[in-house]
Write a protein that holds these residues in place. Structure first.
Motif, PDB file in Angstrom:
ATOM      1  N   ASN A 246      -2.894 -15.259   2.743  1.00 27.52           N
ATOM      2  CA  ASN A 246      -1.905 -16.277   2.449  1.00 27.52           C
ATOM      3  C   ASN A 246      -1.078 -16.090   1.272  1.00 27.52           C
ATOM      4  OD1 ASN A 246      -4.094 -16.998   0.723  1.00 27.52           O
ATOM      5  ND2 ASN A 246      -3.719 -19.310   1.194  1.00 27.52           N
ATOM      6  N   GLY A 247      -1.595 -15.023   0.507  1.00 26.39           N
ATOM      7  CA  GLY A 247      -1.056 -14.477  -0.756  1.00 26.39           C
ATOM      8  C   GLY A 247       0.226 -13.605  -0.403  1.00 26.39           C
ATOM      9  N   LEU A 248       0.079 -13.150   1.001  1.00 27.85           N
ATOM     10  CA  LEU A 248       1.612 -12.525   1.355  1.00 27.85           C
ATOM     11  C   LEU A 248       2.636 -13.104   1.295  1.00 27.85           C
ATOM     12  CD1 LEU A 248      -0.255 -10.291   4.220  1.00 27.85           C
ATOM     13  CD2 LEU A 248       0.742  -9.412   1.991  1.00 27.85           C
TER      14      LEU A 248
ATOM     15  N   MET B 212      -0.014  -9.464  11.872  1.00 26.19           N
ATOM     16  CA  MET B 212      -0.201 -10.619  10.978  1.00 26.19           C
ATOM     17  C   MET B 212       0.777 -10.853   9.817  1.00 26.19           C
ATOM     18  SD  MET B 212      -4.346 -11.466  10.730  1.00 26.19           S
ATOM     19  CE  MET B 212      -5.501 -11.530  12.232  1.00 26.19           C
ATOM     20  N   ALA B 213       0.728  -9.693   9.252  1.00 25.67           N
ATOM     21  CA  ALA B 213       1.734  -9.290   8.214  1.00 25.67           C
ATOM     22  C   ALA B 213       3.206  -9.423   8.673  1.00 25.67           C
ATOM     23  CB  ALA B 213       1.428  -8.207   7.358  1.00 25.67           C
TER      24      ALA B 213
ATOM     25  N   PRO C  78       6.768  -6.568   0.910  1.00 24.12           N
ATOM     26  CA  PRO C  78       5.134  -6.655   1.066  1.00 24.12           C
ATOM     27  C   PRO C  78       4.726  -5.709   2.346  1.00 24.12           C
ATOM     28  CG  PRO C  78       5.710  -8.680   0.332  1.00 24.12           C
ATOM     29  CD  PRO C  78       6.960  -8.061   0.688  1.00 24.12           C
ATOM     30  N   VAL C  79       3.775  -5.083   1.976  1.00 25.81           N
ATOM     31  CA  VAL C  79       3.346  -4.081   3.357  1.00 25.81           C
ATOM     32  C   VAL C  79       2.007  -4.091   3.547  1.00 25.81           C
ATOM     33  CG1 VAL C  79       3.420  -1.795   4.278  1.00 25.81           C
ATOM     34  CG2 VAL C  79       5.243  -2.335   2.825  1.00 25.81           C
ATOM     35  N   VAL C  80       1.392  -4.237   4.805  1.00 25.00           N
ATOM     36  CA  VAL C  80       0.022  -4.130   5.019  1.00 25.00           C
ATOM     37  C   VAL C  80      -0.171  -2.895   5.813  1.00 25.00           C
ATOM     38  CG1 VAL C  80      -1.823  -5.345   6.490  1.00 25.00           C
ATOM     39  CG2 VAL C  80      -0.423  -6.485   4.673  1.00 25.00           C
TER      40      VAL C  80
END
Length: 570
Positions: A474-476, A518-519, A548-550
Protein backbone atom coordinates in the motif's frame (compact mmCIF):
# COMPACT_ATOMS: atom_id res chain seq x y z
CA UNK A 1 22.47 35.55 25.92
CA UNK A 2 18.97 35.24 27.46
CA UNK A 3 16.63 32.63 25.98
CA UNK A 4 13.50 34.20 24.47
CA UNK A 5 10.07 32.92 25.33
CA UNK A 6 8.47 30.62 22.78
CA UNK A 7 5.32 32.70 22.31
CA UNK A 8 4.45 36.36 22.14
CA UNK A 9 0.70 35.79 21.98
CA UNK A 10 -1.83 33.13 22.90
CA UNK A 11 -2.22 30.25 20.40
CA UNK A 12 -3.65 26.75 20.42
CA UNK A 13 -1.52 24.05 22.02
CA UNK A 14 -1.20 22.33 18.67
CA UNK A 15 0.05 25.49 17.00
CA UNK A 16 2.75 25.74 19.66
CA UNK A 17 3.68 22.06 19.20
CA UNK A 18 4.17 22.52 15.45
CA UNK A 19 6.21 25.67 16.13
CA UNK A 20 8.49 23.54 18.31
CA UNK A 21 8.95 21.04 15.45
CA UNK A 22 9.78 23.88 13.07
CA UNK A 23 12.32 25.37 15.48
CA UNK A 24 13.97 21.95 15.80
CA UNK A 25 14.53 21.84 12.03
CA UNK A 26 12.06 19.00 11.52
CA UNK A 27 10.67 19.50 8.02
CA UNK A 28 8.62 16.31 7.54
CA UNK A 29 5.92 14.54 9.54
CA UNK A 30 4.51 11.13 8.64
CA UNK A 31 1.17 9.81 9.76
CA UNK A 32 -2.55 9.31 9.49
CA UNK A 33 -5.04 11.50 11.28
CA UNK A 34 -7.04 9.84 14.03
CA UNK A 35 -8.30 10.44 17.54
CA UNK A 36 -7.28 13.72 19.13
CA UNK A 37 -4.21 14.16 16.91
CA UNK A 38 -6.46 15.80 14.34
CA UNK A 39 -5.75 18.99 16.31
CA UNK A 40 -2.05 18.70 15.42
CA UNK A 41 -2.81 17.96 11.77
CA UNK A 42 -4.91 21.13 11.67
CA UNK A 43 -1.97 23.08 13.04
CA UNK A 44 0.36 21.50 10.46
CA UNK A 45 -1.91 22.78 7.68
CA UNK A 46 -0.72 26.28 8.65
CA UNK A 47 2.96 25.34 8.27
CA UNK A 48 2.98 23.73 4.83
CA UNK A 49 5.85 26.00 3.72
CA UNK A 50 8.15 24.66 6.44
CA UNK A 51 6.88 21.17 7.33
CA UNK A 52 5.75 18.64 4.76
CA UNK A 53 2.97 16.41 6.09
CA UNK A 54 3.01 13.00 4.41
CA UNK A 55 -0.31 11.19 4.66
CA UNK A 56 0.13 7.40 4.60
CA UNK A 57 -2.36 4.57 4.23
CA UNK A 58 -1.34 2.73 7.41
CA UNK A 59 0.80 3.52 10.43
CA UNK A 60 3.50 0.93 9.70
CA UNK A 61 4.51 3.03 6.68
CA UNK A 62 4.74 6.17 8.81
CA UNK A 63 6.79 4.40 11.49
CA UNK A 64 9.42 3.18 9.04
CA UNK A 65 9.51 6.50 7.18
CA UNK A 66 10.06 8.37 10.45
CA UNK A 67 12.84 5.95 11.48
CA UNK A 68 14.63 6.35 8.15
CA UNK A 69 14.23 10.15 8.25
CA UNK A 70 15.90 10.15 11.65
CA UNK A 71 18.67 7.80 10.57
CA UNK A 72 19.54 9.80 7.45
CA UNK A 73 19.09 13.39 8.63
CA UNK A 74 20.10 13.22 12.28
CA UNK A 75 16.88 15.07 13.17
CA UNK A 76 14.06 13.18 14.90
CA UNK A 77 11.64 11.59 12.46
CA UNK A 78 8.01 12.12 13.49
CA UNK A 79 5.14 9.66 13.35
CA UNK A 80 1.82 11.32 14.17
CA UNK A 81 -1.44 9.48 14.75
CA UNK A 82 -3.80 7.89 17.23
CA UNK A 83 -2.35 6.13 20.28
CA UNK A 84 -3.39 2.48 19.88
CA UNK A 85 -2.48 2.33 16.20
CA UNK A 86 0.79 4.25 16.33
CA UNK A 87 1.77 1.68 18.95
CA UNK A 88 0.36 -1.40 17.20
CA UNK A 89 0.67 -0.73 13.48
CA UNK A 90 3.64 1.62 13.77
CA UNK A 91 5.66 -0.73 15.92
CA UNK A 92 8.05 -2.00 13.24
CA UNK A 93 9.55 1.46 12.78
CA UNK A 94 9.63 2.13 16.52
CA UNK A 95 11.50 -1.04 17.44
CA UNK A 96 13.88 -0.57 14.52
CA UNK A 97 14.56 2.98 15.76
CA UNK A 98 15.19 1.70 19.28
CA UNK A 99 17.62 -1.01 18.20
CA UNK A 100 19.25 1.00 15.42
CA UNK A 101 19.59 4.18 17.54
CA UNK A 102 17.58 6.39 15.19
CA UNK A 103 16.15 9.61 16.66
CA UNK A 104 12.36 9.50 16.42
CA UNK A 105 9.28 11.12 17.94
CA UNK A 106 6.00 9.32 18.42
CA UNK A 107 3.47 12.14 18.77
CA UNK A 108 0.22 10.48 19.67
CA UNK A 109 -2.71 10.66 22.05
CA UNK A 110 -4.26 8.95 25.04
CA UNK A 111 -7.60 8.74 23.17
CA UNK A 112 -9.05 9.82 26.51
CA UNK A 113 -12.35 11.28 27.65
CA UNK A 114 -11.23 12.84 30.96
CA UNK A 115 -14.68 13.19 32.51
CA UNK A 116 -15.29 9.46 32.17
CA UNK A 117 -11.78 8.00 32.54
CA UNK A 118 -12.89 5.56 35.27
CA UNK A 119 -15.91 4.30 33.32
CA UNK A 120 -14.22 2.18 30.63
CA UNK A 121 -14.36 4.75 27.82
CA UNK A 122 -13.87 3.75 24.20
CA UNK A 123 -10.18 3.38 23.17
CA UNK A 124 -8.81 5.19 26.23
CA UNK A 125 -5.17 4.52 27.13
CA UNK A 126 -5.10 6.19 30.53
CA UNK A 127 -4.54 2.93 32.40
CA UNK A 128 -7.49 2.80 34.79
CA UNK A 129 -9.52 -0.37 35.15
CA UNK A 130 -11.11 -1.16 31.81
CA UNK A 131 -8.63 0.96 29.84
CA UNK A 132 -5.35 0.03 28.23
CA UNK A 133 -2.18 1.55 29.68
CA UNK A 134 -0.49 3.64 26.99
CA UNK A 135 2.36 4.80 29.21
CA UNK A 136 3.43 1.27 30.16
CA UNK A 137 2.93 -0.01 26.61
CA UNK A 138 5.01 2.70 24.95
CA UNK A 139 7.58 2.47 27.74
CA UNK A 140 8.62 -0.99 26.61
CA UNK A 141 9.64 0.13 23.10
CA UNK A 142 10.99 3.67 23.53
CA UNK A 143 13.76 5.54 25.36
CA UNK A 144 11.24 7.65 27.29
CA UNK A 145 7.52 8.42 27.51
CA UNK A 146 5.99 11.83 28.31
CA UNK A 147 2.28 11.91 29.21
CA UNK A 148 1.10 15.44 28.39
CA UNK A 149 -2.01 16.23 30.39
CA UNK A 150 -2.25 20.02 30.24
CA UNK A 151 -1.49 22.59 27.53
CA UNK A 152 1.86 24.11 28.56
CA UNK A 153 3.12 20.71 29.72
CA UNK A 154 2.32 19.25 26.29
CA UNK A 155 4.48 21.84 24.55
CA UNK A 156 7.35 21.39 26.98
CA UNK A 157 7.04 17.59 26.72
CA UNK A 158 7.50 17.87 22.95
CA UNK A 159 10.71 19.85 23.48
CA UNK A 160 12.01 17.36 26.03
CA UNK A 161 11.14 14.48 23.71
CA UNK A 162 13.29 16.05 20.99
CA UNK A 163 16.10 16.46 23.52
CA UNK A 164 16.04 12.85 24.69
CA UNK A 165 15.63 11.43 21.19
CA UNK A 166 18.97 13.08 20.34
CA UNK A 167 20.91 12.74 23.60
CA UNK A 168 23.58 10.06 23.91
CA UNK A 169 22.49 6.94 22.05
CA UNK A 170 19.67 8.20 19.83
CA UNK A 171 16.28 6.56 19.83
CA UNK A 172 12.47 6.88 19.83
CA UNK A 173 10.61 8.96 22.44
CA UNK A 174 6.81 9.06 22.83
CA UNK A 175 4.58 11.98 23.80
CA UNK A 176 1.04 10.99 24.84
CA UNK A 177 -1.27 13.99 24.56
CA UNK A 178 -4.50 14.26 26.51
CA UNK A 179 -7.46 15.91 24.82
CA UNK A 180 -7.36 18.44 27.67
CA UNK A 181 -3.89 19.45 26.47
CA UNK A 182 -4.55 19.50 22.72
CA UNK A 183 -7.85 21.35 23.03
CA UNK A 184 -6.29 24.06 25.19
CA UNK A 185 -4.35 27.24 24.54
CA UNK A 186 -0.93 28.51 25.59
CA UNK A 187 0.74 31.88 25.63
CA UNK A 188 3.60 33.98 27.00
CA UNK A 189 2.31 33.68 30.59
CA UNK A 190 1.59 29.93 30.58
CA UNK A 191 2.93 27.81 33.42
CA UNK A 192 5.33 26.14 33.15
CA UNK A 193 6.99 28.96 31.20
CA UNK A 194 7.67 28.11 27.58
CA UNK A 195 10.97 29.04 25.92
CA UNK A 196 12.37 28.68 22.42
CA UNK A 197 13.37 25.16 21.42
CA UNK A 198 17.04 25.53 20.46
CA UNK A 199 18.47 25.25 24.00
CA UNK A 200 16.72 21.89 24.39
CA UNK A 201 18.59 20.41 21.43
CA UNK A 202 21.79 18.74 22.63
CA UNK A 203 25.00 19.69 20.88
CA UNK A 204 27.77 17.23 20.04
CA UNK A 205 29.70 15.61 22.84
CA UNK A 206 33.03 17.27 23.61
CA UNK A 207 36.16 15.83 22.01
CA UNK A 208 37.72 12.87 23.79
CA UNK A 209 40.55 13.62 26.22
CA UNK A 210 43.91 14.08 24.44
CA UNK A 211 45.70 11.48 26.58
CA UNK A 212 43.11 8.84 25.67
CA UNK A 213 43.41 9.71 21.98
CA UNK A 214 47.20 9.60 22.16
CA UNK A 215 47.20 6.18 23.83
CA UNK A 216 44.84 4.75 21.20
CA UNK A 217 46.87 6.31 18.38
CA UNK A 218 50.08 4.78 19.74
CA UNK A 219 48.42 1.35 19.91
CA UNK A 220 47.21 1.80 16.34
CA UNK A 221 50.68 2.78 15.14
CA UNK A 222 52.27 -0.21 16.89
CA UNK A 223 49.90 -2.76 15.38
CA UNK A 224 51.11 -4.92 12.50
CA UNK A 225 47.72 -6.07 11.18
CA UNK A 226 45.08 -3.53 12.28
CA UNK A 227 41.52 -3.43 10.92
CA UNK A 228 38.64 -0.97 11.29
CA UNK A 229 35.09 -2.23 11.93
CA UNK A 230 32.40 0.33 10.99
CA UNK A 231 28.87 0.06 12.38
CA UNK A 232 25.59 1.89 11.95
CA UNK A 233 26.84 4.61 14.31
CA UNK A 234 28.99 5.90 11.43
CA UNK A 235 25.76 6.56 9.50
CA UNK A 236 23.92 8.01 12.52
CA UNK A 237 26.87 10.35 13.15
CA UNK A 238 27.30 11.21 9.44
CA UNK A 239 30.96 10.24 9.86
CA UNK A 240 31.60 8.78 6.40
CA UNK A 241 34.26 11.35 5.52
CA UNK A 242 36.25 11.13 8.78
CA UNK A 243 36.15 7.33 8.66
CA UNK A 244 37.57 7.20 5.13
CA UNK A 245 40.13 9.87 5.99
CA UNK A 246 41.47 7.91 8.97
CA UNK A 247 41.49 4.64 7.04
CA UNK A 248 43.49 6.22 4.23
CA UNK A 249 45.87 8.08 6.53
CA UNK A 250 46.61 4.99 8.63
CA UNK A 251 46.36 2.36 5.87
CA UNK A 252 43.50 0.53 7.64
CA UNK A 253 41.46 -2.19 5.93
CA UNK A 254 37.77 -1.51 6.60
CA UNK A 255 35.02 -4.04 7.22
CA UNK A 256 31.47 -3.24 8.32
CA UNK A 257 28.75 -4.80 10.38
CA UNK A 258 25.55 -5.62 8.47
CA UNK A 259 23.87 -2.45 9.78
CA UNK A 260 27.02 -0.50 8.91
CA UNK A 261 27.13 -1.75 5.30
CA UNK A 262 27.75 1.25 3.11
CA UNK A 263 29.74 3.18 5.73
CA UNK A 264 32.46 3.15 3.10
CA UNK A 265 32.09 2.40 -0.60
CA UNK A 266 32.89 -1.28 -1.06
CA UNK A 267 34.71 -0.37 -4.27
CA UNK A 268 37.30 1.54 -2.19
CA UNK A 269 40.75 -0.13 -2.21
CA UNK A 270 40.60 -0.45 1.60
CA UNK A 271 37.10 -2.00 1.78
CA UNK A 272 36.41 -5.68 2.36
CA UNK A 273 32.62 -5.67 2.85
CA UNK A 274 30.54 -7.04 5.70
CA UNK A 275 32.07 -9.29 8.34
CA UNK A 276 30.45 -11.65 10.85
CA UNK A 277 27.92 -14.45 10.49
CA UNK A 278 26.90 -13.53 6.94
CA UNK A 279 30.08 -11.69 6.07
CA UNK A 280 32.35 -12.06 3.09
CA UNK A 281 35.17 -14.58 3.53
CA UNK A 282 37.70 -11.82 2.79
CA UNK A 283 36.35 -9.56 5.55
CA UNK A 284 36.26 -12.35 8.10
CA UNK A 285 39.78 -13.46 7.24
CA UNK A 286 41.10 -9.93 7.71
CA UNK A 287 39.44 -9.54 11.12
CA UNK A 288 40.53 -12.99 12.25
CA UNK A 289 44.20 -12.27 11.56
CA UNK A 290 44.12 -8.77 13.09
CA UNK A 291 46.20 -7.87 16.11
CA UNK A 292 44.22 -4.64 16.65
CA UNK A 293 40.55 -3.93 15.92
CA UNK A 294 39.16 -0.39 15.88
CA UNK A 295 35.36 -0.56 16.35
CA UNK A 296 33.34 2.52 15.39
CA UNK A 297 29.65 2.91 16.25
CA UNK A 298 28.75 -0.75 16.74
CA UNK A 299 27.21 -2.62 19.65
CA UNK A 300 28.87 -5.82 18.36
CA UNK A 301 25.85 -8.14 18.34
CA UNK A 302 26.08 -11.92 18.25
CA UNK A 303 25.48 -11.85 14.49
CA UNK A 304 28.25 -9.29 14.01
CA UNK A 305 30.73 -11.41 15.96
CA UNK A 306 29.76 -14.87 14.61
CA UNK A 307 28.37 -15.71 18.05
CA UNK A 308 31.47 -14.27 19.72
CA UNK A 309 33.74 -16.85 18.14
CA UNK A 310 37.26 -16.18 19.51
CA UNK A 311 38.73 -17.19 16.16
CA UNK A 312 37.22 -13.96 14.81
CA UNK A 313 37.38 -11.51 17.72
CA UNK A 314 39.29 -12.20 20.92
CA UNK A 315 40.45 -9.58 23.45
CA UNK A 316 43.07 -12.07 24.68
CA UNK A 317 45.02 -11.77 21.43
CA UNK A 318 43.73 -8.51 19.90
CA UNK A 319 43.95 -4.94 21.12
CA UNK A 320 40.48 -3.39 20.96
CA UNK A 321 39.69 0.31 20.45
CA UNK A 322 36.01 1.28 20.53
CA UNK A 323 34.34 4.61 19.68
CA UNK A 324 30.74 5.21 20.79
CA UNK A 325 28.46 8.07 21.88
CA UNK A 326 26.92 5.94 24.63
CA UNK A 327 29.18 5.08 27.60
CA UNK A 328 27.15 1.94 28.35
CA UNK A 329 28.08 0.53 24.95
CA UNK A 330 31.82 0.78 25.62
CA UNK A 331 33.27 -2.55 26.81
CA UNK A 332 29.81 -4.09 26.54
CA UNK A 333 30.32 -7.19 24.39
CA UNK A 334 34.08 -7.39 24.91
CA UNK A 335 36.46 -5.69 27.34
CA UNK A 336 38.07 -2.82 25.43
CA UNK A 337 41.64 -1.59 25.91
CA UNK A 338 40.93 1.90 24.62
CA UNK A 339 37.29 3.03 25.07
CA UNK A 340 36.74 6.42 23.39
CA UNK A 341 33.54 8.31 24.18
CA UNK A 342 32.29 10.82 21.66
CA UNK A 343 30.76 11.56 18.29
CA UNK A 344 32.14 9.16 15.68
CA UNK A 345 33.28 11.88 13.28
CA UNK A 346 34.95 13.97 15.98
CA UNK A 347 36.88 11.09 17.56
CA UNK A 348 37.88 9.65 14.17
CA UNK A 349 39.29 13.05 13.23
CA UNK A 350 41.14 13.24 16.54
CA UNK A 351 42.70 9.84 15.88
CA UNK A 352 43.68 10.83 12.37
CA UNK A 353 45.44 13.95 13.64
CA UNK A 354 47.26 11.91 16.30
CA UNK A 355 48.35 9.04 14.06
CA UNK A 356 51.79 9.23 12.43
CA UNK A 357 51.24 9.19 8.68
CA UNK A 358 52.93 7.17 6.01
CA UNK A 359 53.78 3.99 7.86
CA UNK A 360 51.09 1.78 6.25
CA UNK A 361 49.83 3.81 3.33
CA UNK A 362 50.72 1.07 0.84
CA UNK A 363 50.51 -1.88 3.21
CA UNK A 364 46.77 -1.49 3.88
CA UNK A 365 45.59 -1.70 0.24
CA UNK A 366 48.04 -4.56 -0.36
CA UNK A 367 46.54 -6.54 2.53
CA UNK A 368 43.04 -5.89 1.21
CA UNK A 369 43.98 -6.95 -2.31
CA UNK A 370 45.57 -10.14 -1.00
CA UNK A 371 42.39 -11.08 0.88
CA UNK A 372 40.26 -10.30 -2.14
CA UNK A 373 42.45 -12.50 -4.34
CA UNK A 374 42.50 -15.36 -1.84
CA UNK A 375 38.81 -15.40 -0.92
CA UNK A 376 36.94 -13.72 -3.78
CA UNK A 377 35.19 -10.39 -3.63
CA UNK A 378 31.71 -9.76 -5.11
CA UNK A 379 32.46 -12.03 -8.06
CA UNK A 380 30.30 -15.10 -7.40
CA UNK A 381 29.95 -17.38 -10.48
CA UNK A 382 26.15 -17.45 -10.11
CA UNK A 383 26.07 -13.72 -10.88
CA UNK A 384 26.34 -14.79 -14.52
CA UNK A 385 23.80 -17.65 -14.29
CA UNK A 386 21.19 -17.84 -17.05
CA UNK A 387 17.76 -19.41 -17.25
CA UNK A 388 14.59 -19.45 -15.17
CA UNK A 389 13.86 -19.08 -12.31
CA UNK A 390 16.54 -16.44 -11.86
CA UNK A 391 19.35 -16.92 -9.36
CA UNK A 392 19.47 -14.20 -6.64
CA UNK A 393 23.14 -13.52 -7.45
CA UNK A 394 22.21 -12.72 -11.07
CA UNK A 395 19.40 -10.39 -9.95
CA UNK A 396 21.82 -8.52 -7.72
CA UNK A 397 24.51 -8.33 -10.41
CA UNK A 398 22.04 -6.85 -12.89
CA UNK A 399 20.82 -4.36 -10.28
CA UNK A 400 24.44 -3.41 -9.65
CA UNK A 401 24.93 -2.65 -13.33
CA UNK A 402 21.64 -0.78 -13.82
CA UNK A 403 21.65 1.37 -10.68
CA UNK A 404 22.98 4.90 -11.30
CA UNK A 405 26.27 5.68 -9.51
CA UNK A 406 24.53 7.77 -6.84
CA UNK A 407 21.54 5.43 -6.53
CA UNK A 408 20.33 4.33 -3.11
CA UNK A 409 19.11 0.91 -1.99
CA UNK A 410 16.76 -0.06 0.82
CA UNK A 411 16.46 -3.69 1.89
CA UNK A 412 13.71 -5.66 3.52
CA UNK A 413 14.17 -8.38 6.11
CA UNK A 414 14.39 -12.06 5.27
CA UNK A 415 16.57 -14.11 2.99
CA UNK A 416 16.68 -11.43 0.29
CA UNK A 417 18.43 -9.07 2.73
CA UNK A 418 21.11 -11.65 3.46
CA UNK A 419 21.72 -12.03 -0.27
CA UNK A 420 21.97 -8.26 -0.71
CA UNK A 421 24.28 -7.89 2.29
CA UNK A 422 26.58 -10.58 0.93
CA UNK A 423 26.49 -10.04 -2.86
CA UNK A 424 25.65 -6.35 -3.48
CA UNK A 425 28.69 -4.07 -3.68
CA UNK A 426 28.08 -0.47 -2.62
CA UNK A 427 29.72 2.24 -4.69
CA UNK A 428 29.10 5.27 -2.50
CA UNK A 429 29.14 5.77 1.27
CA UNK A 430 25.67 6.04 2.77
CA UNK A 431 23.89 4.55 -0.24
CA UNK A 432 22.67 1.30 1.39
CA UNK A 433 20.02 1.08 4.10
CA UNK A 434 18.58 -1.98 5.80
CA UNK A 435 16.59 -2.91 8.88
CA UNK A 436 19.42 -4.66 10.69
CA UNK A 437 18.52 -3.53 14.21
CA UNK A 438 15.22 -5.33 14.64
CA UNK A 439 14.91 -6.80 11.15
CA UNK A 440 11.18 -6.30 10.40
CA UNK A 441 9.67 -7.43 7.13
CA UNK A 442 7.79 -4.71 5.28
CA UNK A 443 10.64 -2.22 5.73
CA UNK A 444 12.00 -1.73 2.20
CA UNK A 445 9.11 0.10 0.51
CA UNK A 446 8.39 2.74 3.18
CA UNK A 447 12.14 3.15 3.71
CA UNK A 448 12.54 3.87 -0.01
CA UNK A 449 9.73 6.44 0.16
CA UNK A 450 11.52 8.29 2.96
CA UNK A 451 14.84 8.15 1.12
CA UNK A 452 13.22 9.57 -2.02
CA UNK A 453 11.63 12.38 -0.01
CA UNK A 454 15.01 13.28 1.47
CA UNK A 455 16.97 12.76 -1.78
CA UNK A 456 14.49 13.44 -4.61
CA UNK A 457 17.30 13.79 -7.15
CA UNK A 458 18.61 10.25 -6.63
CA UNK A 459 17.38 6.91 -7.95
CA UNK A 460 15.99 4.77 -5.11
CA UNK A 461 15.27 1.05 -5.25
CA UNK A 462 13.50 -1.04 -2.61
CA UNK A 463 14.58 -4.69 -2.61
CA UNK A 464 12.16 -7.12 -0.99
CA UNK A 465 10.78 -10.62 -1.14
CA UNK A 466 7.20 -11.40 -2.10
CA UNK A 467 6.38 -11.76 1.61
CA UNK A 468 7.66 -8.31 2.53
CA UNK A 469 6.11 -6.75 -0.57
CA UNK A 470 2.64 -7.95 0.45
CA UNK A 471 2.99 -6.31 3.87
CA UNK A 472 3.53 -2.73 2.67
CA UNK A 473 2.55 -2.65 -1.00
CA UNK A 474 0.00 0.00 0.00
CA UNK A 475 3.06 2.24 0.13
CA UNK A 476 2.79 2.41 -3.66
CA UNK A 477 -0.36 4.48 -3.18
CA UNK A 478 1.63 6.90 -1.07
CA UNK A 479 4.33 6.93 -3.74
CA UNK A 480 1.78 7.91 -6.39
CA UNK A 481 0.10 10.53 -4.21
CA UNK A 482 3.44 12.17 -3.36
CA UNK A 483 5.08 11.79 -6.79
CA UNK A 484 7.85 9.50 -5.56
CA UNK A 485 9.10 7.41 -8.51
CA UNK A 486 10.81 4.60 -6.60
CA UNK A 487 11.68 1.21 -8.08
CA UNK A 488 10.57 -1.90 -6.16
CA UNK A 489 12.51 -5.06 -7.02
CA UNK A 490 10.69 -8.18 -5.81
CA UNK A 491 12.52 -11.48 -5.30
CA UNK A 492 9.42 -13.56 -6.01
CA UNK A 493 10.15 -17.15 -4.97
CA UNK A 494 6.57 -17.81 -3.81
CA UNK A 495 7.79 -18.45 -0.28
CA UNK A 496 9.13 -17.13 2.96
CA UNK A 497 12.61 -18.13 1.86
CA UNK A 498 14.31 -18.02 5.26
CA UNK A 499 11.56 -20.06 6.92
CA UNK A 500 11.28 -22.57 4.08
CA UNK A 501 15.01 -23.19 4.05
CA UNK A 502 15.01 -23.44 7.85
CA UNK A 503 12.16 -25.89 8.40
CA UNK A 504 10.55 -26.97 5.15
CA UNK A 505 7.46 -26.14 3.08
CA UNK A 506 4.70 -26.20 5.73
CA UNK A 507 3.23 -22.72 6.28
CA UNK A 508 6.03 -21.10 4.28
CA UNK A 509 4.76 -21.20 0.68
CA UNK A 510 2.67 -18.67 -1.28
CA UNK A 511 0.73 -18.72 -4.52
CA UNK A 512 2.46 -17.25 -7.57
CA UNK A 513 0.94 -13.77 -7.54
CA UNK A 514 1.67 -11.24 -10.28
CA UNK A 515 2.96 -8.27 -8.29
CA UNK A 516 3.63 -6.30 -11.46
CA UNK A 517 -0.05 -6.53 -12.38
CA UNK A 518 -1.01 -5.40 -8.86
CA UNK A 519 1.22 -2.37 -9.28
CA UNK A 520 -0.28 -1.57 -12.67
CA UNK A 521 -3.78 -1.81 -11.20
CA UNK A 522 -2.80 0.88 -8.68
CA UNK A 523 -1.55 3.17 -11.44
CA UNK A 524 2.14 2.31 -11.18
CA UNK A 525 4.24 0.65 -13.85
CA UNK A 526 4.75 -3.10 -13.56
CA UNK A 527 7.28 -5.39 -15.25
CA UNK A 528 7.31 -9.17 -14.81
CA UNK A 529 10.61 -10.99 -15.37
CA UNK A 530 10.65 -14.73 -15.93
CA UNK A 531 14.14 -15.27 -17.39
CA UNK A 532 17.56 -13.94 -16.49
CA UNK A 533 18.03 -12.38 -19.91
CA UNK A 534 14.97 -10.18 -19.37
CA UNK A 535 16.47 -8.53 -16.28
CA UNK A 536 18.79 -5.94 -17.80
CA UNK A 537 16.20 -4.34 -20.13
CA UNK A 538 13.57 -4.47 -17.35
CA UNK A 539 15.78 -2.58 -14.91
CA UNK A 540 16.84 -0.06 -17.56
CA UNK A 541 13.17 0.58 -18.27
CA UNK A 542 12.38 0.85 -14.55
CA UNK A 543 15.04 3.44 -13.76
CA UNK A 544 14.00 5.52 -16.77
CA UNK A 545 10.33 5.57 -15.71
CA UNK A 546 8.92 8.69 -14.07
CA UNK A 547 6.45 6.91 -11.82
CA UNK A 548 6.70 4.09 -9.27
CA UNK A 549 7.71 0.78 -10.82
CA UNK A 550 7.51 -2.81 -9.57
CA UNK A 551 9.89 -5.32 -11.17
CA UNK A 552 8.62 -8.78 -10.19
CA UNK A 553 11.33 -11.40 -10.76
CA UNK A 554 10.64 -15.14 -10.79
CA UNK A 555 13.38 -16.09 -8.32
CA UNK A 556 15.14 -19.38 -7.67
CA UNK A 557 15.10 -21.09 -4.28
CA UNK A 558 18.27 -22.99 -5.14
CA UNK A 559 20.50 -20.86 -2.92
CA UNK A 560 19.67 -20.49 0.79
CA UNK A 561 20.74 -18.06 3.50
CA UNK A 562 22.40 -20.98 5.28
CA UNK A 563 24.79 -21.36 2.35
CA UNK A 564 26.23 -17.96 3.25
CA UNK A 565 26.78 -18.56 6.96
CA UNK A 566 30.48 -18.40 7.73
CA UNK A 567 32.02 -21.59 9.16
CA UNK A 568 32.96 -19.41 12.15
CA UNK A 569 29.28 -19.27 13.15
CA UNK A 570 28.38 -22.91 12.58
Amino acid sequence: MPTPRLLQEEVTTSDAITLVLEQAGIDMVFGISGGHTGHVFTALSKRQNSIRTVLVREESLAGVMAEVYGRLTGRPGVILGQGPWVLGNGLIGTIEALLSSSPMLLLTDLSDTPEFSTHAPYQSGTGEYGNWDARRSYGGVTKAVYPALQPAGAVQATQLAIKHALAGQRGPVAVLYSIAALAGRVGPDSVPRLYETQPYIPGPLPPEQPDRIQAAAQALAAARRPVLVAGNGVRIGQAFGPLQALAEAAGLPVVTTPSGKGAIAETHPLALGVFGTFGTPAANACVAEADLVLIVGSKMTASDTARENPALLNPERQVLIQIDVEPRNLSWTFPVDHPLLGEAGVVLSQLRDACPGGSRLEEGPARVEAHRAAHGFFDHPASRASGSPVMPQRIIAELQRALPPDGMVTCDAGENRIFMTHFFQTRQAGSFLQAAGAGPMGFAIPAALAVKLIHPERAVVAVCGDGGFAMTMNGLMTALENDLPIVVLVFNNHALGWSKHSRGPFATEFHDFDHAAMAAAMGCHGIRVRDAEELAPALTEAFACRKPVVVDVHTSLEVAFSDLVTPLAR
